[in-house]
Structures are given as structure tokens and as C-alpha cells.
Design an enzyme around this catalytic site. Structure first.
Site, PDB file in Angstrom:
ATOM      1  N   GLU A 130       0.827  -1.212   0.000  1.00  0.00           N
ATOM      2  CA  GLU A 130       0.000   0.000   0.000  1.00  0.00           C
ATOM      3  C   GLU A 130       0.860   1.260   0.000  1.00  0.00           C
ATOM      4  O   GLU A 130       2.076   1.199   0.240  1.00  0.00           O
ATOM      5  CB  GLU A 130      -0.932   0.001   1.215  1.00  0.00           C
ATOM      6  CG  GLU A 130      -0.207   0.037   2.551  1.00  0.00           C
ATOM      7  CD  GLU A 130      -1.046   0.629   3.680  1.00  0.00           C
ATOM      8  OE1 GLU A 130      -1.578   1.743   3.512  1.00  0.00           O
ATOM      9  OE2 GLU A 130      -1.144  -0.029   4.737  1.00  0.00           O
ATOM     10  N   LYS A 157      -3.202  -1.916  15.711  1.00  0.00           N
ATOM     11  CA  LYS A 157      -2.611  -1.116  16.792  1.00  0.00           C
ATOM     12  C   LYS A 157      -3.559  -0.980  17.959  1.00  0.00           C
ATOM     13  O   LYS A 157      -4.775  -1.000  17.789  1.00  0.00           O
ATOM     14  CB  LYS A 157      -2.327   0.286  16.268  1.00  0.00           C
ATOM     15  CG  LYS A 157      -1.178   0.338  15.331  1.00  0.00           C
ATOM     16  CD  LYS A 157      -0.546   1.719  15.369  1.00  0.00           C
ATOM     17  CE  LYS A 157       0.735   1.676  14.589  1.00  0.00           C
ATOM     18  NZ  LYS A 157       0.505   1.915  13.175  1.00  0.00           N
TER      19      LYS A 157
HETATM   20  N1  PSU Z   1      -2.668   1.359  10.702  1.00  0.00           N
HETATM   21  C1  PSU Z   1      -1.328   1.399  10.838  1.00  0.00           C
HETATM   22  N2  PSU Z   1      -0.584   2.034   9.894  1.00  0.00           N
HETATM   23  C2  PSU Z   1      -1.150   2.607   8.796  1.00  0.00           C
HETATM   24  C3  PSU Z   1      -2.569   2.546   8.658  1.00  0.00           C
HETATM   25  C4  PSU Z   1      -3.278   1.907   9.626  1.00  0.00           C
HETATM   26  O1  PSU Z   1      -0.816   0.873  11.807  1.00  0.00           O
HETATM   27  O2  PSU Z   1      -0.433   3.185   7.953  1.00  0.00           O
HETATM   28  C5  PSU Z   1      -3.211   3.119   7.426  1.00  0.00           C
HETATM   29  C6  PSU Z   1      -3.532   2.007   6.405  1.00  0.00           C
HETATM   30  O3  PSU Z   1      -3.424   2.540   5.105  1.00  0.00           O
HETATM   31  C7  PSU Z   1      -4.985   1.703   6.708  1.00  0.00           C
HETATM   32  C8  PSU Z   1      -5.506   3.078   7.033  1.00  0.00           C
HETATM   33  O4  PSU Z   1      -5.687   1.112   5.633  1.00  0.00           O
HETATM   34  O5  PSU Z   1      -4.466   3.688   7.787  1.00  0.00           O
HETATM   35  C9  PSU Z   1      -6.790   3.031   7.816  1.00  0.00           C
HETATM   36  O6  PSU Z   1      -7.295   4.320   7.947  1.00  0.00           O
HETATM   37  P1  PSU Z   1      -8.744   4.536   8.617  1.00  0.00           P
HETATM   38  O7  PSU Z   1      -8.554   4.165  10.056  1.00  0.00           O
HETATM   39  O8  PSU Z   1      -9.006   6.004   8.424  1.00  0.00           O
HETATM   40  O9  PSU Z   1      -9.690   3.646   7.878  1.00  0.00           O
END
Ligand code: PSU
Ligand code: MN
Length: 305
Positions: free
Chosen positions: A24, A158
């Protein structure tokens, strides 16, 4: 026809039917600071090549979904400002209007599937945020896992998230959550979240076999492989807990909402741990890339029987 554009390396890999692992780009633009983000991206690509597969970092640029980034693309993306953070909802708008966009787990899964790539390695997925019962903040990554047939290798989620609720939603959506090589669900910087994972597999070829089996059964959606961070790189959950609580409290106090929540928390935790969390993050992404390569290699082999 979806607007896909392949790098020369991926073009060749497709022609030769080599195993490909998707990566990604939101982790690059919104998940880590420059220049560590660029170094991480290069290192992870090198790890996948060393393991015998081909890395395809995915992003949106110039009205196309780029499958595989050249070094120039990667360097530009890692330093660019005003990059859109793309999930399922934003992908078409970004493409239609020629914006630069980084793909989250959800958007990367969509693009990988369009390109015929079945394995994707990252750091952490989005999930159910703490306080989701009032904020309704549940990442679109979870629904994507339910509908797009890509096996995603992550280090769990996390502790900024509510892990029990995240598991409940994934169960409801019918997403297999598979801990690799242990019973416990890993929690990103720590190997053990204190929760038992719903499923456990110990070999990449078993993960590949169950990926194939879902297809044979006509089940939509992918698999989430939760791969524990290497022991030497782990940060104890107790060390991080107060810092995570502080970052969440600051986000609330500052009214951070929607797409900005995850990037804000990640950046604050990096600052509060004075970079230690960034080193651990690099180690776990590399570890996931290596497992992703093994799974892609197993999938590329004809199924035994
Ligand atoms: N969690 C991490 N590192 C990240 C992300 C999530 O530990 O870089 C990023 C990923 O791209 C994930 C996105 O798909 O954040 C999720 O964002 P949201 O919580 O806004 O859906
Ligand atoms: Mn969210």
C-alpha cells in the site's frame, strides 16, 4: 476497463507469471515521516525481491492506478503534499480528476484484485476505533476484507483501536483472522494482544491453500493474516499504553475526526516514543513482506491435488 498502468518490473512479472506481492502507499504518505517513509518503502520492496517475489507498490497518479512504482514515482510520492488518502469511497473521484492518491488497505485490495494480485503485505490494518459506539469510526478496511479476494498480511492492529470489537466485526463479516505461528492475536508493536486469534496457521502453504479454498467455495472476500512482530523488535504493550492514551486524548481535544484520526495518532505516537515505534514499525513491515512473498510463491505453484 479500469485504468491500470503497470511499471516495467510488474509488466515483466505478469508476462513471466512470477509471484507478486502488493504494497500500500498510505503507509508511505500518511503513516510515516519523510525520509524514513521512502527508506521503508525501498527496503520492503528489496525484501520481497530477496525472498523470490516481485513487489507492486500501488498508488493513484495521473488518472491511473499505478501497479508498481518506479524509483522516481516512489520518491515523488514520499515527499508529496496534499496526497489524498484513498479508500473505497474516494478511489473513483481521485482517478476521474487526476489527483495524486495514496491507497489504504481497502483501496489497495481493490486495485490489487483488479490487477490479478492475490497477496498484499502491510503494517497494520484499520479497525474499530475505541469509542466507536459513539463515533461510529470503523475503518472501511474491514468491509473490504469481507468482499475483495486478497490475502492481507499485517501485524495485527494497533492498540489505538478496540481489538475485541475489531475481531467481532470481522467475525460478523465472515473474515478469517489467522494468527501466524502462535495462538495469540498479535497487537502490532507487541506479539501478544492478550486475545486468542480465531484461527492459527503455521505455514505459508496452508495460508495459500485456504486462500484457494475460499475461491473454490465461491466465498467472496479475503483473509487477514496476523503476523507477530519479531521478538527482538517488540515494544511491550505496557510501555506504549500511556502514550497511546495521551495521543487519543489529544486527538479528542483537538477535534480530529474521520480520515485524519489514524494519521494523527500514528504521528503522535512516533513523536511520543522518540522514534522507537518507527523502528519497530519498519521491522514488522519487513517481516510481513517476507511472509507475503512466501504466500505468493506458494499460490503461484500449481495446487497439489
Ligand atoms: N494502521 C497502521 N498504519 C497505517 C494505517 C493503519 O498501523 O499506515 C493506514 C492504512 O493505510 C490503513 C488506514 O488502511 O491507515 C486506515 O485508515 P482509517 O482508520 O481512516 O480507515
Ligand atoms: Mn476511520
Amino acid at each position: 476497463m479500469p485504468p491500470l498502468s503497470f511499471s516495467p518490473e510488474i509488466e515483466a512479472a505478469r508476462r513471466d507469471r512470477l509471484p507478486i506481492v502488493a504494497l500500500e502507499s498510505t503507509i508511505i504518505t500518511h503513516g510515516m515521516p519523510w525520509p524514513q517513509n521512502y527508506d521503508m518503502a525501498r527496503q520492503v520492496e528489496a525484501d520481497i525481491r530477496a525472498a523470490g517475489a516481485v513487489p507492486a507498490t500501488i498508488a493513484v497518479m495521473g488518472g491511473s492506478i499505478q501497479i508498481g512504482l518506479t524509483d522516481v514515482h516512489l520518491r515523488d510520492l514520499a515527499q508529496a503534499r496534499d496526497v489524498m488518502k484513498l479508500s473505497r469511497a474516494d478511489l473513483a473521484v481521485a482517478l476521474a480528476t487526476g489527483r495524486i492518491g495514496a491507497t489504504t488497505v481497502a483501496a489497495t485490495m481493490i486495485c490489487a484484485a483488479l490487477a490479478g494480485i492475490e497477496v498484499f503485505a502491510t503494517g497494520g490494518i484499520g479497525g474499530v476505533h475505541r469509542g466507536a459506539e459513539t463515533s461510529f469510526d470503523i475503518s472501511a478496511d474491514l468491509q473490504e476484507l469481507a468482499q475483495t479476494p486478497v490475502t492481507v498480511v499485517a501485524a495485527g492492529a494497533k492498540a489505538i483501536l478496540d481489538l475485541p470489537k475489531t475481531l467481532e466485526v470481522l467475525e460478523t463479516y465472515g473474515v478469517p483472522v489467522i494468527a501466524f505461528g502462535q495462538d495469540a492475536l498479535p497487537a502490532f508493536w507487541s506479539r501478544d494482544s492478550g486475545l486468542t486469534a480465531p484461527l492459527r496457521l503455521d505455514h505459508a502453504h496452508d495460508i495459500a491453500a485456504s486462500h484457494r479454498m475460499r475461491r473454490a467455495l465461491g466465498l467472496p472476500g479475503g483473509q487477514l493474516v496476523a503476523n507477530p512482530i519479531p521478538q527482538a523488535d517488540e515494544i511491550p504493550a505496557a510501555t506504549l499504553a500511556p502514550l497511546i492514551a495521551q495521543a487519543i486524548a489529544e486527538a479528542e481535544a483537538q477535534g480530529i475526526a474521520a480520515k485524519s484520526v489514524t494519521p494523527f495518532l500514528l504521528a503522535r505516537i512516533f513523536e511520543l516514543t522518540e522514534g522507537a515505534s518507527l523502528d519497530a514499525n519498519l521491522a514488522l513491515v519487513r517481516n510481513n513482506a517476507r511472509l507475503g512473498a512466501e504466500i505468493a510463491i506458494a499460490l503461484a505453484r500449481p495446487a497439489l491435488a
